[in-house]
Design an enzyme around this catalytic site. Structure first.
Site, PDB file in Angstrom:
ATOM      1  CD  GLU A  80      -3.814  -5.941   2.548  1.00 11.07           C
ATOM      2  OE1 GLU A  80      -4.680  -5.276   3.171  1.00 11.07           O
ATOM      3  OE2 GLU A  80      -2.598  -5.746   2.643  1.00 11.07           O
ATOM      4  CD  GLU A  99      -3.059  -1.091   2.178  1.00  9.67           C
ATOM      5  OE1 GLU A  99      -4.179  -1.558   1.925  1.00  9.67           O
ATOM      6  OE2 GLU A  99      -2.772  -0.592   3.290  1.00  9.67           O
TER       7      GLU A  99
END
Length: 463
Positions: free
Chosen positions: A361, A172
């Protein structure tokens, strides 16, 4: 009914600092995660006392990985996304020689995965870096950290080149705009210019790592990893449409650089408008040309954007603050549930990059209840995942090239944002609680058998 491709990778995703524990074992050095023991938005504790925090033991994956990997294999996993803790390999980050005990630990992990034919998908840096690099160099604000990271990357590429064929650089990566200490190792109060300069160094390191991986492990694939912060216009007003476009660009920028190999024009304007001057060398520009092989991302929720955001209450979800969508429901933690948004996002990324995509995810955090007979009836999780996987199948039908899906997380783990265990994601319940009590015993939830059937049927059981 269309089945998922035979080559589609099924599994789950975990992070070292949220499952391993053993924060002082095996020669491991202090990391940024260790000094934020109560989560990304908790207080800083440089661990001068002997106080024990939840993450110090986490779910004890460090010692219990054979049991947990066996459970993943029982579900039918063909891959497991996990991270290597940088400070297990280079405890301070700037050493010339790696820590053999740390390398040996991951040798054992990969051997256990290989036993069950589970392919590792390895993230090199997942929300942690050696704390000494922050204290002595100023984190990614110092260009020298690029060299240290490449030394770490070369070390693990050499060590695990026969076990690992799929790699990710930074988890991320766009979250550094919202939590710079965790993302790039610089203070939360840093200026925009300081944050973007540190991000620039990280982007250069990511691209040089891609080049290094291709040189050292022929045939391996290496991708980036984005926090998918999809925003819709709150209304059809052109100003709101523009606000949504600009909001999405704040995170898509990271993908644009890592795929296309240069800073896009809209970011150059953003830097001009905000008086941000980055130090970018000709060598940096050349380095950035080494683009990733695939694009991976997290997706939990979407939100809305407005040209007048001050008029609306914003909710935090997965680090980002966004205006809630009035047409969506939300989880117990206020994260809005938008399965169709995943199809929108997959199509958006495919149209933009024409690179294979990997959903690494996606999941639902909830307060699961363990019954007296050891059951967890998490139908709400089954419903959430079913609806999202249906949209993945729709995107495949749209022609999107999707490599696989790894749910977050397949086993209960300590949350990154608040360092708590009460927000549970797993198919496997871990008997441990926010106050540190519990036996650490594992229990299969109802969703365990459901996910097992999804994988075995290649999605035929989805409703």
């Amino acid at each position: 009914m269309k089945l998922f491709p035979e080559s589609f990778l099924w599994g789950g995703a975990i992070a070292a600092n949220q499952v391993e524990g053993a924060w002082r074992e095996g020669g491991k050095g202090l990391s940024t995660s260790d000094v934020l023991p109560e989560g990304i938005f908790g207080g800083l504790d440089e661990r001068g006392s002997e106080k024990e925090y939840l993450k110090d033991v986490a779910i004890d994956f460090y010692h219990r990985y054979p049991q947990d990997i066996a459970l993943f294999a029982e579900m039918g996993f063909t891959c497991l996304r996990l991270s290597i803790a940088w400070s297990r390999i280079f405890p301070r980050g700037d050493e010339e020689t790696p820590n053999e005990a740390g390398l040996a630990y991951y040798d054992a992990i990969f051997a256990e995965l290989e036993k069950y034919n589970i392919q590792p998908v390895v993230t090199l840096s997942h929300y942690e870096m050696p704390w000494a690099l922050v204290k002595e160099y100023g984190g990614w604000g110092d260009r020298q950290v690029i060299t240290f990271f490449l030394r770490y990357a070369r070390t693990v590429f050499q060590r695990y080149r026969h076990q690992v064929r799929l790699w990710l650089t930074f988890n991320e990566i766009n979250m550094s705009l919202h939590a710079p200490l965790t993302g790039v190792g610089i203070p939360m109060e840093s200026s925009l210019g300081e944050i973007y300069q540190a991000i620039h160094h990280q982007l250069v390191a990511s691209s040089l790592t891609v080049k290094t991986c291709h040189e050292m492990i022929p045939g391996a694939k290496i991708g980036n990893m984005l926090l998918g912060g999809l925003q819709y216009p709150l209304s059809s007003k052109p100003a709101d449409v523009m606000a949504a476009m600009q909001g999405n660009r704040h995170w898509l920028f990271f993908g644009d650089v890592q795929v296309r190999g240069e800073y896009p024009g809209y970011m150059q304007r953003y830097f001009r408008d905000n008086n941000i001057e980055l130090h970018i060398t000709d060598e940096d520009r050349e380095a950035l040309r080494h683009g990733v092989d695939f694009v991976s991302f997290s997706y939990y929720m979407s939100g809305c954007a407005s040209a007048e955001p001050e008029k609306y209450l914003q909710e935090r979800g997965n680090i980002l603050n966004m205006i809630p969508n009035p047409h969506l429901s939300a989880s117990e933690w206020g994260w809005q549930i938008d399965p169709q948004g995943l199809r929108v996002l997959l199509n958006l990324l495919w149209d933009r990059y024409q690179k294979p995509l990997f959903i690494v995810e996606n999941g639902l955090g909830a307060r699961d209840q363990l019954t007296a007979d050891g059951q967890v009836n998490d139908d709400y999780r089954i419903s959430y995942l079913n609806d999202h996987l249906q949209q993945v199948r729709e995107a495949l039908e749209d022609g999107v090239d999707i490599m696989g899906y790894t749910s977050w997380g397949p086993i209960d783990l300590v949350s990154a944002s608040k360092g708590e265990l009460s927000k549970r994601y797993g198919f496997i319940y871990v008997d441990r609680h926010d106050d540190g009590t519990g036996t650490l015993q594992r229990y299969r939830k109802k969703s365990f058998g459901w996910y097992q059937s999804v994988i075995a049927s290649r999605g035929a059981v989805l409703k």
